[in-house]
Design an enzyme around this catalytic site. Structure first.
Site, mmCIF file in Angstrom:
data_model
loop_
_atom_site.group_PDB
_atom_site.id
_atom_site.type_symbol
_atom_site.label_atom_id
_atom_site.label_comp_id
_atom_site.label_asym_id
_atom_site.label_seq_id
_atom_site.Cartn_x
_atom_site.Cartn_y
_atom_site.Cartn_z
ATOM 1 N N GLN A 115 -33.685 -8.190 -22.956
ATOM 2 C CA GLN A 115 -35.154 -8.177 -22.932
ATOM 3 C C GLN A 115 -35.662 -7.325 -21.782
ATOM 4 O O GLN A 115 -35.403 -7.623 -20.622
ATOM 5 C CB GLN A 115 -35.661 -9.620 -22.785
ATOM 6 C CG GLN A 115 -37.165 -9.756 -22.631
ATOM 7 C CD GLN A 115 -37.605 -11.206 -22.591
ATOM 8 O OE1 GLN A 115 -37.043 -12.062 -23.259
ATOM 9 N NE2 GLN A 115 -38.617 -11.508 -21.801
ATOM 10 N N GLY A 116 -36.382 -6.255 -22.096
ATOM 11 C CA GLY A 116 -36.922 -5.357 -21.073
ATOM 12 C C GLY A 116 -38.372 -5.640 -20.778
ATOM 13 O O GLY A 116 -39.262 -4.901 -21.241
ATOM 14 N N TYR A 117 -38.639 -6.682 -20.026
ATOM 15 C CA TYR A 117 -40.006 -7.074 -19.671
ATOM 16 C C TYR A 117 -40.287 -6.859 -18.179
ATOM 17 O O TYR A 117 -41.070 -6.014 -17.795
ATOM 18 C CB TYR A 117 -40.235 -8.547 -20.024
ATOM 19 C CG TYR A 117 -40.699 -8.820 -21.433
ATOM 20 C CD1 TYR A 117 -40.545 -7.893 -22.450
ATOM 21 C CD2 TYR A 117 -41.289 -10.043 -21.755
ATOM 22 C CE1 TYR A 117 -40.964 -8.166 -23.741
ATOM 23 C CE2 TYR A 117 -41.715 -10.321 -23.047
ATOM 24 C CZ TYR A 117 -41.546 -9.376 -24.041
ATOM 25 O OH TYR A 117 -41.963 -9.657 -25.311
ATOM 26 N N SER A 118 -39.639 -7.666 -17.327
ATOM 27 C CA SER A 118 -39.975 -7.689 -15.900
ATOM 28 C C SER A 118 -39.694 -6.352 -15.231
ATOM 29 O O SER A 118 -38.754 -5.636 -15.587
ATOM 30 C CB SER A 118 -39.177 -8.786 -15.189
ATOM 31 O OG SER A 118 -39.524 -10.060 -15.672
ATOM 32 N N SER A 151 -31.321 -10.038 -18.194
ATOM 33 C CA SER A 151 -30.124 -10.811 -18.524
ATOM 34 C C SER A 151 -29.298 -10.094 -19.582
ATOM 35 O O SER A 151 -29.834 -9.607 -20.574
ATOM 36 C CB SER A 151 -30.510 -12.205 -19.035
ATOM 37 O OG SER A 151 -31.268 -12.902 -18.082
ATOM 38 N N GLU A 235 -39.892 -18.550 -26.887
ATOM 39 C CA GLU A 235 -38.863 -18.666 -25.866
ATOM 40 C C GLU A 235 -38.498 -20.109 -25.583
ATOM 41 O O GLU A 235 -37.402 -20.415 -25.140
ATOM 42 C CB GLU A 235 -39.339 -17.979 -24.576
ATOM 43 C CG GLU A 235 -38.255 -17.778 -23.554
ATOM 44 C CD GLU A 235 -38.684 -16.859 -22.430
ATOM 45 O OE1 GLU A 235 -37.807 -16.403 -21.678
ATOM 46 O OE2 GLU A 235 -39.897 -16.600 -22.293
ATOM 47 N N SER A 360 -43.123 -17.249 -13.366
ATOM 48 C CA SER A 360 -43.177 -18.093 -12.174
ATOM 49 C C SER A 360 -44.126 -19.273 -12.371
ATOM 50 O O SER A 360 -44.976 -19.275 -13.271
ATOM 51 C CB SER A 360 -43.634 -17.270 -10.966
ATOM 52 O OG SER A 360 -44.994 -16.892 -11.117
#
Length: 383
Positions: A115-118, A151, A235, A360
């Site tokens: 997953q390419g989010y953050s 991850s 999720e 967060s």
């Protein structure tokens, strides 16, 4: 929701236990294990009758599978990002061509996803994404930027990437959800991030003109925010109940340690242990109550807030009940031994990140405040 297990569910539970007992082999590498799961039809139980997954299962049977898997000690999954995040997103927003191309390999355990989010400057604030995707003459995209805390990027075949396709856009506007192959030497670089635990589950991913095909845009150009928010709703769900099985096992070990060390004689420690037990039961009831919901509203954020803080406190309690021995490892007893953490030490160190990754605590509270309670939106750009 009146949630309970019937006779068919218990028969399914017996089948699951027997299969896991026969096939769960700790010597298999993770990719081989995914293929084993796929061959026996255990991937995609919740995808429905679309013909893309393997066997189908009711919601209660999905819970049975998740809980029994967690209890069995079977290998950690490396295909869950494709199965639990990408697949429901494609089923909701993908084209028929995208479903036909990507879902069968996930169901077979043949293609792994990350997953390419953050990003370094936008960890939990996805609206702050700066990774760019620009159109090439042939209609494809060229992606440049950096993702972090990714991850399984070192194992993945594909990555779903949230990128900014409108350079003039701000915040959640102008974002696009792209499916990107990871096998692009010179255009994609994966660097493991060494953590406090000494392990590297997370990675930095650098995109330097990486290619994504035009037909691999999900939901349409500029609709990435809508697709990304939908994915975050998937999720948390059945997997939360399986996670709680692992939590219960960790709590039981902490209780056994408290008895062994005599820490349980301390009334404060006993009160903390009881509190952890009671809160874990409450989390299970809350998860069951919200199971089967669409994922809209604040239920996922409430669940994340509950388990993240609980797990951190459990890690602290695991150290407390051990006393001084919690601070040393094999190397202190035997200088020739390799550096290693035992399970409680790993729990304590890794759980420090629980209130940060996956959104967060601050972000979860903002979601609840703005989207559920209707409170005024938080000012942006104010220090």
């Amino acid at each position: 929701m009146d949630f309970g297990f019937g006779d068919e569910d218990e028969a399914f539970r017996t089948e699951v236990r027997e299969w896991l007992t026969t096939h769960a082999d700790g010597s298999q590498d993770r990719r081989a294990w995914e293929r084993t799961l796929g061959k026996s039809g255990w991937i995609g139980l919740g995808w429905g009758e679309g013909g893309y997954g393997n066997r189908t299962a009711t919601l209660t049977q999905q819970v049975v599978w998740a809980e029994e898997y967690a209890r069995s000690g079977a290998p950690a999954r490396s295909g869950h990002i494709g199965e639990k995040l990408l697949a429901p997103t494609l089923l909701a927003h993908g084209s028929e061509e995208q479903k036909a191309r990507f879902l069968p390999p996930v169901a077979a355990g043949e293609e792994l996803w990350c997953q390419g989010y953050s990003e370094p400057g936008a960890g939990s604030d996805l609206a702050g994404v700066r990774t760019r995707a620009t159109r090439a003459e042939d209609g494809s995209y060229r992606i440049s930027g950096q993702k972090i805390w990714t991850s399984l990027a070192h194992e993945a075949d594909w990555c779903f990437v949230l990128a900014r396709t409108d350079p003039e856009s701000r915040r959640h506007h102008g974002l696009t959800f792209l499916l990107v192959p990871m096998d692009q030497p010179g255009r994609i670089e994966v660097r493991p991030i060494r953590q406090l635990t000494g392990t590297s589950e997370f990675n930095e991913v650098f995109f330097d003109g990486a290619h994504a095909r035009a037909e691999h845009v999900v939901g349409g150009e500029g609709q990435g925010w809508r697709v990304a928010m939908s994915l975050l709703g998937f999720e948390r769900g059945v997997s939360t109940l399986a996670q709680q099985v692992g939590f219960a096992q960790e709590l039981s070990e902490v209780v056994r340690t408290a008895v062994r060390t005599g820490a349980v004689a301390d009334p404060v420690v006993r009160a903390l242990l009881v509190r952890q037990w009671a809160e874990l039961r409450t989390m299970r009831w809350n998860a069951l109550r919200t199971l089967g919901s669409s994922g809209d509203g604040g239920a996922p954020s409430v669940a994340k807030l509950l388990w993240a803080g609980w797990h951190q406190r459990l890690g602290e309690l695991a150290m407390l009940v051990r006393g001084a021995e919690a601070t040393v490892g094999p190397r202190e007893w035997d200088p020739s031994a390799p550096y290693a953490l035992d399970a409680p030490q790993h729990l304590f160190l890794f759980s420090r990140a629980d209130t940060i990754y996956g959104g967060s605590d601050q972000i979860q509270r903002t979601i609840i405040a703005e989207r559920v309670l209707g409170l005024p939106r938080e000012p942006k750009g104010v220090v």
